[in-house]
Design a protein around this motif. Sequence first.
Motif, PDB file in Angstrom:
ATOM      1  N   ALA A 180      -1.087  -1.707  -3.938  1.00  0.00           N
ATOM      2  CA  ALA A 180      -0.214  -0.791  -3.499  1.00  0.00           C
ATOM      3  C   ALA A 180       0.656  -1.530  -2.560  1.00  0.00           C
ATOM      4  O   ALA A 180       0.161  -2.302  -1.542  1.00  0.00           O
ATOM      5  CB  ALA A 180      -0.839   0.471  -2.720  1.00  0.00           C
ATOM      6  N   ILE A 181       1.826  -1.474  -2.597  1.00  0.00           N
ATOM      7  CA  ILE A 181       2.839  -2.164  -1.683  1.00  0.00           C
ATOM      8  C   ILE A 181       3.234  -0.581  -0.719  1.00  0.00           C
ATOM      9  O   ILE A 181       3.532   0.426  -1.284  1.00  0.00           O
ATOM     10  CB  ILE A 181       4.146  -2.582  -2.520  1.00  0.00           C
ATOM     11  CG1 ILE A 181       3.854  -3.782  -3.108  1.00  0.00           C
ATOM     12  CG2 ILE A 181       5.127  -3.014  -1.233  1.00  0.00           C
ATOM     13  CD1 ILE A 181       5.022  -4.267  -4.093  1.00  0.00           C
ATOM     14  N   ILE A 182       3.118  -1.048   0.491  1.00  0.00           N
ATOM     15  CA  ILE A 182       3.150   0.062   1.332  1.00  0.00           C
ATOM     16  C   ILE A 182       4.536  -0.038   2.288  1.00  0.00           C
ATOM     17  O   ILE A 182       4.480  -1.313   2.901  1.00  0.00           O
ATOM     18  CB  ILE A 182       1.917   0.315   2.246  1.00  0.00           C
ATOM     19  CG1 ILE A 182       0.729   0.718   1.554  1.00  0.00           C
ATOM     20  CG2 ILE A 182       1.932   1.550   3.270  1.00  0.00           C
ATOM     21  CD1 ILE A 182       0.422   1.946   0.560  1.00  0.00           C
ATOM     22  N   LEU A 183       5.144   0.667   2.382  1.00  0.00           N
ATOM     23  CA  LEU A 183       6.315   0.647   3.350  1.00  0.00           C
ATOM     24  C   LEU A 183       6.227   1.728   4.473  1.00  0.00           C
ATOM     25  O   LEU A 183       5.980   2.875   4.335  1.00  0.00           O
ATOM     26  CB  LEU A 183       7.873   0.966   2.761  1.00  0.00           C
ATOM     27  CG  LEU A 183       8.310  -0.042   1.632  1.00  0.00           C
ATOM     28  CD1 LEU A 183       7.527  -0.577   0.801  1.00  0.00           C
ATOM     29  CD2 LEU A 183       9.357   0.551   1.026  1.00  0.00           C
ATOM     30  N   ALA A 184       6.489   1.405   5.635  1.00  0.00           N
ATOM     31  CA  ALA A 184       6.583   2.244   6.937  1.00  0.00           C
ATOM     32  C   ALA A 184       7.982   2.027   7.593  1.00  0.00           C
ATOM     33  O   ALA A 184       8.123   1.203   8.369  1.00  0.00           O
ATOM     34  CB  ALA A 184       5.405   1.762   7.852  1.00  0.00           C
ATOM     35  N   GLN A 185       8.831   3.021   7.244  1.00  0.00           N
ATOM     36  CA  GLN A 185      10.159   2.972   7.942  1.00  0.00           C
ATOM     37  C   GLN A 185      10.262   3.596   9.089  1.00  0.00           C
ATOM     38  O   GLN A 185       9.705   4.862   9.320  1.00  0.00           O
ATOM     39  CB  GLN A 185      11.146   3.555   6.716  1.00  0.00           C
ATOM     40  CG  GLN A 185      12.643   3.249   7.131  1.00  0.00           C
ATOM     41  CD  GLN A 185      13.404   3.458   6.062  1.00  0.00           C
ATOM     42  OE1 GLN A 185      13.351   3.346   4.886  1.00  0.00           O
ATOM     43  NE2 GLN A 185      14.827   3.534   6.518  1.00  0.00           N
ATOM     44  N   HIS A 186      10.921   2.993  10.224  1.00  0.00           N
ATOM     45  CA  HIS A 186      11.182   3.558  11.362  1.00  0.00           C
ATOM     46  C   HIS A 186      12.141   4.633  11.371  1.00  0.00           C
ATOM     47  O   HIS A 186      13.322   4.534  10.802  1.00  0.00           O
ATOM     48  CB  HIS A 186      11.650   2.468  12.219  1.00  0.00           C
ATOM     49  CG  HIS A 186      11.794   2.537  13.789  1.00  0.00           C
ATOM     50  ND1 HIS A 186      12.531   2.143  14.633  1.00  0.00           N
ATOM     51  CD2 HIS A 186      10.973   3.661  14.439  1.00  0.00           C
ATOM     52  CE1 HIS A 186      12.380   2.617  15.644  1.00  0.00           C
ATOM     53  NE2 HIS A 186      11.303   3.450  15.790  1.00  0.00           N
ATOM     54  N   ARG A 217       5.986   6.648  14.818  1.00  0.00           N
ATOM     55  CA  ARG A 217       7.513   7.116  14.407  1.00  0.00           C
ATOM     56  C   ARG A 217       7.877   6.344  12.984  1.00  0.00           C
ATOM     57  O   ARG A 217       9.060   5.659  13.057  1.00  0.00           O
ATOM     58  CB  ARG A 217       8.538   6.781  15.363  1.00  0.00           C
ATOM     59  CG  ARG A 217       8.196   7.666  16.684  1.00  0.00           C
ATOM     60  CD  ARG A 217       8.801   6.836  18.141  1.00  0.00           C
ATOM     61  NE  ARG A 217       8.478   7.773  19.069  1.00  0.00           N
ATOM     62  CZ  ARG A 217       7.370   7.291  19.804  1.00  0.00           C
ATOM     63  NH1 ARG A 217       6.485   6.368  19.331  1.00  0.00           N
ATOM     64  NH2 ARG A 217       6.652   8.070  20.778  1.00  0.00           N
ATOM     65  N   VAL A 218       7.124   6.466  12.226  1.00  0.00           N
ATOM     66  CA  VAL A 218       7.407   5.956  10.810  1.00  0.00           C
ATOM     67  C   VAL A 218       7.215   7.093   9.557  1.00  0.00           C
ATOM     68  O   VAL A 218       6.649   7.873   9.756  1.00  0.00           O
ATOM     69  CB  VAL A 218       6.583   4.866  10.506  1.00  0.00           C
ATOM     70  CG1 VAL A 218       6.931   3.497  11.397  1.00  0.00           C
ATOM     71  CG2 VAL A 218       5.173   4.918  10.507  1.00  0.00           C
ATOM     72  N   ARG A 219       8.030   6.559   8.531  1.00  0.00           N
ATOM     73  CA  ARG A 219       7.793   7.354   7.329  1.00  0.00           C
ATOM     74  C   ARG A 219       7.158   6.454   6.302  1.00  0.00           C
ATOM     75  O   ARG A 219       7.712   5.292   6.220  1.00  0.00           O
ATOM     76  CB  ARG A 219       9.042   8.018   6.791  1.00  0.00           C
ATOM     77  CG  ARG A 219       8.928   8.561   5.516  1.00  0.00           C
ATOM     78  CD  ARG A 219       8.748  10.164   5.612  1.00  0.00           C
ATOM     79  NE  ARG A 219       8.499  10.657   4.275  1.00  0.00           N
ATOM     80  CZ  ARG A 219       8.161  11.976   4.363  1.00  0.00           C
ATOM     81  NH1 ARG A 219       7.913  12.811   5.288  1.00  0.00           N
ATOM     82  NH2 ARG A 219       7.755  12.525   3.230  1.00  0.00           N
ATOM     83  N   LEU A 220       6.032   6.740   5.678  1.00  0.00           N
ATOM     84  CA  LEU A 220       5.439   5.912   4.601  1.00  0.00           C
ATOM     85  C   LEU A 220       6.077   6.173   3.104  1.00  0.00           C
ATOM     86  O   LEU A 220       6.325   7.391   2.808  1.00  0.00           O
ATOM     87  CB  LEU A 220       3.701   6.216   4.701  1.00  0.00           C
ATOM     88  CG  LEU A 220       3.100   5.952   6.147  1.00  0.00           C
ATOM     89  CD1 LEU A 220       1.637   6.284   5.899  1.00  0.00           C
ATOM     90  CD2 LEU A 220       3.368   4.498   6.355  1.00  0.00           C
ATOM     91  N   GLY A 221       6.000   4.957   2.453  1.00  0.00           N
ATOM     92  CA  GLY A 221       6.240   5.334   1.076  1.00  0.00           C
ATOM     93  C   GLY A 221       5.181   4.187   0.418  1.00  0.00           C
ATOM     94  O   GLY A 221       5.013   3.349   0.988  1.00  0.00           O
ATOM     95  N   ALA A 222       4.867   4.571  -0.935  1.00  0.00           N
ATOM     96  CA  ALA A 222       3.957   3.454  -1.656  1.00  0.00           C
ATOM     97  C   ALA A 222       4.242   3.451  -3.058  1.00  0.00           C
ATOM     98  O   ALA A 222       4.847   4.395  -3.762  1.00  0.00           O
ATOM     99  CB  ALA A 222       2.552   3.944  -1.586  1.00  0.00           C
ATOM    100  N   ILE A 223       4.228   2.220  -3.579  1.00  0.00           N
ATOM    101  CA  ILE A 223       4.140   2.240  -5.040  1.00  0.00           C
ATOM    102  C   ILE A 223       3.049   1.321  -5.535  1.00  0.00           C
ATOM    103  O   ILE A 223       2.666   0.088  -4.984  1.00  0.00           O
ATOM    104  CB  ILE A 223       5.464   1.389  -5.673  1.00  0.00           C
ATOM    105  CG1 ILE A 223       5.560   1.407  -6.819  1.00  0.00           C
ATOM    106  CG2 ILE A 223       5.766   0.083  -4.757  1.00  0.00           C
ATOM    107  CD1 ILE A 223       7.058   1.094  -7.563  1.00  0.00           C
ATOM    108  N   LEU A 224       2.405   1.912  -6.453  1.00  0.00           N
ATOM    109  CA  LEU A 224       1.053   1.009  -6.958  1.00  0.00           C
ATOM    110  C   LEU A 224       1.715  -0.102  -8.073  1.00  0.00           C
ATOM    111  O   LEU A 224       2.530   0.546  -9.063  1.00  0.00           O
ATOM    112  CB  LEU A 224       0.247   1.994  -7.758  1.00  0.00           C
ATOM    113  CG  LEU A 224      -0.134   2.973  -6.884  1.00  0.00           C
ATOM    114  CD1 LEU A 224      -1.233   3.880  -7.331  1.00  0.00           C
ATOM    115  CD2 LEU A 224      -0.645   2.991  -5.209  1.00  0.00           C
ATOM    116  N   VAL A 225       1.173  -0.984  -8.331  1.00  0.00           N
ATOM    117  CA  VAL A 225       1.137  -2.120  -9.139  1.00  0.00           C
ATOM    118  C   VAL A 225      -0.065  -2.826  -9.895  1.00  0.00           C
ATOM    119  O   VAL A 225      -0.984  -2.790  -9.291  1.00  0.00           O
ATOM    120  CB  VAL A 225       2.398  -3.213  -8.820  1.00  0.00           C
ATOM    121  CG1 VAL A 225       3.613  -2.804  -8.431  1.00  0.00           C
ATOM    122  CG2 VAL A 225       1.624  -4.103  -7.566  1.00  0.00           C
TER     123      VAL A 225
END
Length: 223
Positions: free
Chosen positions: A36-42, A131-139
């Motif tokens: 999983a690629i995990i993003l945590a955007q401020h 103070r982050v919002r998470l996003g994810a994509i599985l590969v």
Amino acid sequence: MELIGKIIEIVGDRSDTLWSISDISYSKFKEDFTRAIILAQHYNHFISNAEYDEKEYHDIILEIRMSIDQKINLLRNLFDQYGIKNFVPPVAQTDEIELVAPFSFKYAAVQSGLGWIGKNGVLITREFGPRVRLGAILVDFPLICGKPIKESLCGNCHACVDACSWGVIKGVNWNISSRREELLNYKLCNKKRSEYIKTNSRKHTCGYCILACPWGIKEPGKQ
Ligand code: SF4
Ligand code: SF4
């Protein structure tokens, strides 16, 4: 590696979006995907509990959600171009009894080394706190993974416990084996968050337990 360079072009230089890669062999998606690629955007506005405003907080969340969705869509297009099987798991809880989503973004973020779970039950990053919002994509592709974080760095801090006026947070330090119910009364938290459906058309974190956190502002105990 060309693919990693293209991923970095999309997610940026970590100045406002942290990202890492998790092995997901623990998850129910393991038959089809390996990472999983995990993003945590401020959040791109800073607000504290002293200046908390429900409407403003809601608008910030919507804005950041749109931005992270754009990045996830670009990643999806990239993996499609490379012929890499991918899947964007839903954010929302699909089980209203146990209150779980099919894929836990938070757990994958911990596994990828982005942060730990705070006493308030949310991901805490060193850089931006909660103070982050998470996003994810599985590969299904053998990208190099981050190093899991297994212990809390909350220490003796009690700020989120004090900030939740409903007494949801138990004040217990998390570790990788902790269960959610050991940290907080998540059903009561869900009830409180569900009250925002009337005004915001969806469940919504109240914000108090997040904005109280000193991480991302300064390390607890340091100037
Ligand atoms: S989201 Fe609201 S109810 Fe839940 S722990 Fe935070 S402040 Fe308390
Ligand atoms: S406010 Fe304190 S106890 Fe709560 S998550 Fe942040 S560091 Fe941990």
